[in-house]
Design an enzyme around this catalytic site. Structure first.
Site, PDB file in Angstrom:
ATOM      1  N   LEU A 175     -80.278  63.411 -39.698  1.00 14.35           N
ATOM      2  CA  LEU A 175     -79.375  62.439 -40.331  1.00 14.35           C
ATOM      3  C   LEU A 175     -80.139  61.551 -41.310  1.00 14.35           C
ATOM      4  O   LEU A 175     -81.253  61.103 -41.011  1.00 14.35           O
ATOM      5  CB  LEU A 175     -78.779  61.554 -39.227  1.00 14.35           C
ATOM      6  CG  LEU A 175     -77.882  60.405 -39.674  1.00 14.35           C
ATOM      7  CD1 LEU A 175     -76.556  60.937 -40.175  1.00 14.35           C
ATOM      8  CD2 LEU A 175     -77.661  59.442 -38.511  1.00 14.35           C
TER       9      LEU A 175
ATOM     10  N   ARG B 156     -84.622  56.307 -31.468  1.00 12.40           N
ATOM     11  CA  ARG B 156     -84.012  55.454 -32.504  1.00 12.40           C
ATOM     12  C   ARG B 156     -82.848  54.642 -31.946  1.00 12.40           C
ATOM     13  O   ARG B 156     -82.143  53.965 -32.682  1.00 12.40           O
ATOM     14  CB  ARG B 156     -83.509  56.295 -33.672  1.00 12.40           C
ATOM     15  CG  ARG B 156     -84.491  57.269 -34.247  1.00 12.40           C
ATOM     16  CD  ARG B 156     -85.039  56.856 -35.608  1.00 12.40           C
ATOM     17  NE  ARG B 156     -85.932  57.876 -36.120  1.00 12.40           N
ATOM     18  CZ  ARG B 156     -87.273  57.792 -36.110  1.00 12.40           C
ATOM     19  NH1 ARG B 156     -87.868  56.714 -35.634  1.00 12.40           N
ATOM     20  NH2 ARG B 156     -88.011  58.770 -36.601  1.00 12.40           N
TER      21      ARG B 156
ATOM     22  N   GLU C 148     -83.375  60.966 -31.868  1.00 11.22           N
ATOM     23  CA  GLU C 148     -82.262  60.044 -31.628  1.00 11.22           C
ATOM     24  C   GLU C 148     -82.559  59.106 -30.458  1.00 11.22           C
ATOM     25  O   GLU C 148     -82.250  57.913 -30.498  1.00 11.22           O
ATOM     26  CB  GLU C 148     -80.967  60.817 -31.310  1.00 11.22           C
ATOM     27  CG  GLU C 148     -80.345  61.530 -32.498  1.00 11.22           C
ATOM     28  CD  GLU C 148     -80.865  62.956 -32.669  1.00 11.22           C
ATOM     29  OE1 GLU C 148     -81.975  63.263 -32.177  1.00 11.22           O
ATOM     30  OE2 GLU C 148     -80.160  63.746 -33.309  1.00 11.22           O
TER      31      GLU C 148
ATOM     32  N   LYS D  27     -86.721  63.707 -49.625  1.00 12.10           N
ATOM     33  CA  LYS D  27     -86.235  62.990 -48.423  1.00 12.10           C
ATOM     34  C   LYS D  27     -86.254  63.933 -47.220  1.00 12.10           C
ATOM     35  O   LYS D  27     -85.510  63.757 -46.265  1.00 12.10           O
ATOM     36  CB  LYS D  27     -84.821  62.449 -48.650  1.00 12.10           C
ATOM     37  CG  LYS D  27     -84.745  61.336 -49.693  1.00 12.10           C
ATOM     38  CD  LYS D  27     -85.398  60.057 -49.189  1.00 12.10           C
ATOM     39  CE  LYS D  27     -85.323  58.953 -50.244  1.00 12.10           C
ATOM     40  NZ  LYS D  27     -86.087  57.735 -49.840  1.00 12.10           N
ATOM     41  N   ARG D  28     -87.084  64.955 -47.315  1.00 12.05           N
ATOM     42  CA  ARG D  28     -87.268  65.929 -46.214  1.00 12.05           C
ATOM     43  C   ARG D  28     -85.934  66.553 -45.802  1.00 12.05           C
ATOM     44  O   ARG D  28     -85.657  66.806 -44.641  1.00 12.05           O
ATOM     45  CB  ARG D  28     -87.956  65.287 -45.008  1.00 12.05           C
ATOM     46  CG  ARG D  28     -89.275  64.566 -45.322  1.00 12.05           C
ATOM     47  CD  ARG D  28     -90.224  65.412 -46.162  1.00 12.05           C
ATOM     48  NE  ARG D  28     -91.514  64.758 -46.373  1.00 12.05           N
ATOM     49  CZ  ARG D  28     -91.974  64.316 -47.559  1.00 12.05           C
ATOM     50  NH1 ARG D  28     -91.249  64.467 -48.673  1.00 12.05           N
ATOM     51  NH2 ARG D  28     -93.159  63.763 -47.648  1.00 12.05           N
TER      52      ARG D  28
ATOM     53  N   LEU E 123     -81.062  58.415 -42.265  1.00 13.55           N
ATOM     54  CA  LEU E 123     -81.008  57.150 -41.517  1.00 13.55           C
ATOM     55  C   LEU E 123     -80.663  55.976 -42.426  1.00 13.55           C
ATOM     56  O   LEU E 123     -80.203  54.938 -41.940  1.00 13.55           O
ATOM     57  CB  LEU E 123     -82.340  56.911 -40.800  1.00 13.55           C
ATOM     58  CG  LEU E 123     -82.631  57.911 -39.671  1.00 13.55           C
ATOM     59  CD1 LEU E 123     -84.083  57.810 -39.206  1.00 13.55           C
ATOM     60  CD2 LEU E 123     -81.692  57.679 -38.489  1.00 13.55           C
TER      61      LEU E 123
ATOM     62  N   ALA F 240     -85.030  66.814 -41.808  1.00 11.31           N
ATOM     63  CA  ALA F 240     -85.397  65.614 -41.025  1.00 11.31           C
ATOM     64  C   ALA F 240     -84.207  64.995 -40.306  1.00 11.31           C
ATOM     65  O   ALA F 240     -84.323  63.901 -39.749  1.00 11.31           O
ATOM     66  CB  ALA F 240     -86.035  64.580 -41.942  1.00 11.31           C
TER      67      ALA F 240
ATOM     68  N   GLY G  77     -80.456  65.802 -36.431  1.00 11.21           N
ATOM     69  CA  GLY G  77     -79.336  66.542 -37.026  1.00 11.21           C
ATOM     70  C   GLY G  77     -79.771  67.853 -37.652  1.00 11.21           C
ATOM     71  O   GLY G  77     -78.957  68.771 -37.800  1.00 11.21           O
TER      72      GLY G  77
ATOM     73  N   GLU H  44     -79.507  70.174 -34.918  1.00  9.55           N
ATOM     74  CA  GLU H  44     -78.078  70.442 -34.673  1.00  9.55           C
ATOM     75  C   GLU H  44     -77.533  71.439 -35.701  1.00  9.55           C
ATOM     76  O   GLU H  44     -76.787  72.363 -35.356  1.00  9.55           O
ATOM     77  CB  GLU H  44     -77.283  69.128 -34.726  1.00  9.55           C
ATOM     78  CG  GLU H  44     -77.671  68.169 -33.607  1.00  9.55           C
ATOM     79  CD  GLU H  44     -76.831  66.900 -33.623  1.00  9.55           C
ATOM     80  OE1 GLU H  44     -76.985  66.094 -34.554  1.00  9.55           O
ATOM     81  OE2 GLU H  44     -76.008  66.728 -32.712  1.00  9.55           O
TER      82      GLU H  44
END
Ligand code: 1HE
Length: 271
Positions: free
Chosen positions: A77, A148, A145, A38-39, A79, A75, A122, A125
């Site tokens: 958060l 999205r 973000e 999931k990267r 999603l 990758a 994220g 971050e």
């Protein structure tokens, strides 16, 4: 590096199925995101494990490295969990990221992030909560973000402008701009730019060097420097004076200065 002779793996955070592992190698620890399929997307479960990993580092560890398995550092958060959240849950979720990332930034020891591939949302971050970032040539930096329909929630609006300026962050979020490694490093996303595949080795070497410093020096740097930067100059000078007095009064500082004066300390030289 001969991992077999020098490393001990922390069992508690390396259980089968765990998304984060901790490997202690002498005076450093390597915290690894290991959700590559999931990267390394940051699910709630993974974030709790990141939190526990840093909180549980043994006190013998003087610096840590944060890295990610697979072709991408992170990758951002997860999603797939975003759609489950209402506004109140979203607020608490964001605040929980603030707490976890602040515990990294203002923890006991410096943390060096080894970056490659996607360092986005994220993931960026998370990287910016670390003290030193080493980016390999495959790294790219983005804040999807904006595209999205969401906003940063992990402290990005506080930390990222300090590295690249608010106007550049605004551009990244408004336009989906992606910075490749060289340009991103030149802007300030990382202090080191290395060839593809070399970020982890470089980060480990840096962490090992940092771990040889006096612990009080490292603690003073990560706690005082960013706070002094936000104080008015007059307050900053006082904080600096207090920290300087505490650091130099430590027996280890006196021993290190004596070593130099008696010809045993390392000289400063350009490498
Ligand atoms: C994911 C995620 C994710 C991948 N959440 N599942 N972050 C983003 O908007 C970045 C979204 N991800 C991407 O743009 C790409 O995945 C990458 C450029 C990072 C990598 O591309 P690639 O071609 O290597 O991988 P992939 O095929 O896109 O993804 C592989 C799998 O990971 C796939 O799942 P699968 O079940 O179909 O195999 C993807 O769905 C999954 N995956 N990224 C969930 N992010 C505190 S607020 C922070 C706010 C944010 O971070 S927003 C930014 C979110």
């Amino acid at each position: 590096m001969d991992a077999s002779s020098t490393s001990q793996t922390s069992r508690s955070s390396n259980l089968p199925g765990s998304d984060v592992s901790v490997e202690v190698r002498g005076a450093i620890a390597i915290v690894r995101l290991q959700r590559p399929h999931k990267r390394n997307a940051l699910s709630d479960g993974l974030m709790a494990q990141v939190d526990a990993a840093f909180a549980g580092l043994p006190t013998t560890v003087g610096a840590a490295v944060l890295t990610g398995d697979g072709e991408h550092f992170c990758a951002g958060l997860d999603l797939s969990e975003l759609k489950e959240r209402d506004a109140v849950d979203g607020l608490h979720h964001s605040r929980s990221w603030h707490r976890i990332l602040t515990n990294i930034e203002f923890g006991r020891i410096p943390v060096v992030a080894a970056l490659h591939g996607a360092v986005v949302g994220g993931g960026l971050e998370l990287a910016t909560s670390c003290h030193i970032r080493v980016a390999d040539d495959t790294s790219f930096f983005a804040l999807p973000e904006g595209s999205r329909g969401i906003f940063v929630g992990g402290g990005g609006s506080v930390r990222i402008p300090k590295l690249i300026g608010a106007h550049r962050m605004l551009d990244m979020m408004l336009t989906g701009r992606v910075y490749k490694a060289a340009e991103g490093v030149a802007l300030g996303f990382a202090q080191y730019h290395v060839a593809a595949g070399e970020a982890l080795a470089k980060a480990i070497a840096i962490a090992e060097r940092i771990a040889t410093n006096a612990p009080m020096t490292n603690y003073s740097l990560i706690h005082a420097l960013p706070r002094i930067a936000e104080q008015p100059a007059d307050h900053g000078f006082l904080t600096e004076g207090l920290i300087s007095a505490i650091a130099q009064s430590a027996p280890e500082a006196k021993a290190r200065v004596r070593d130099f004066l008696e010809g045993r300390g390392a000289k400063v030289k350009a490498s």
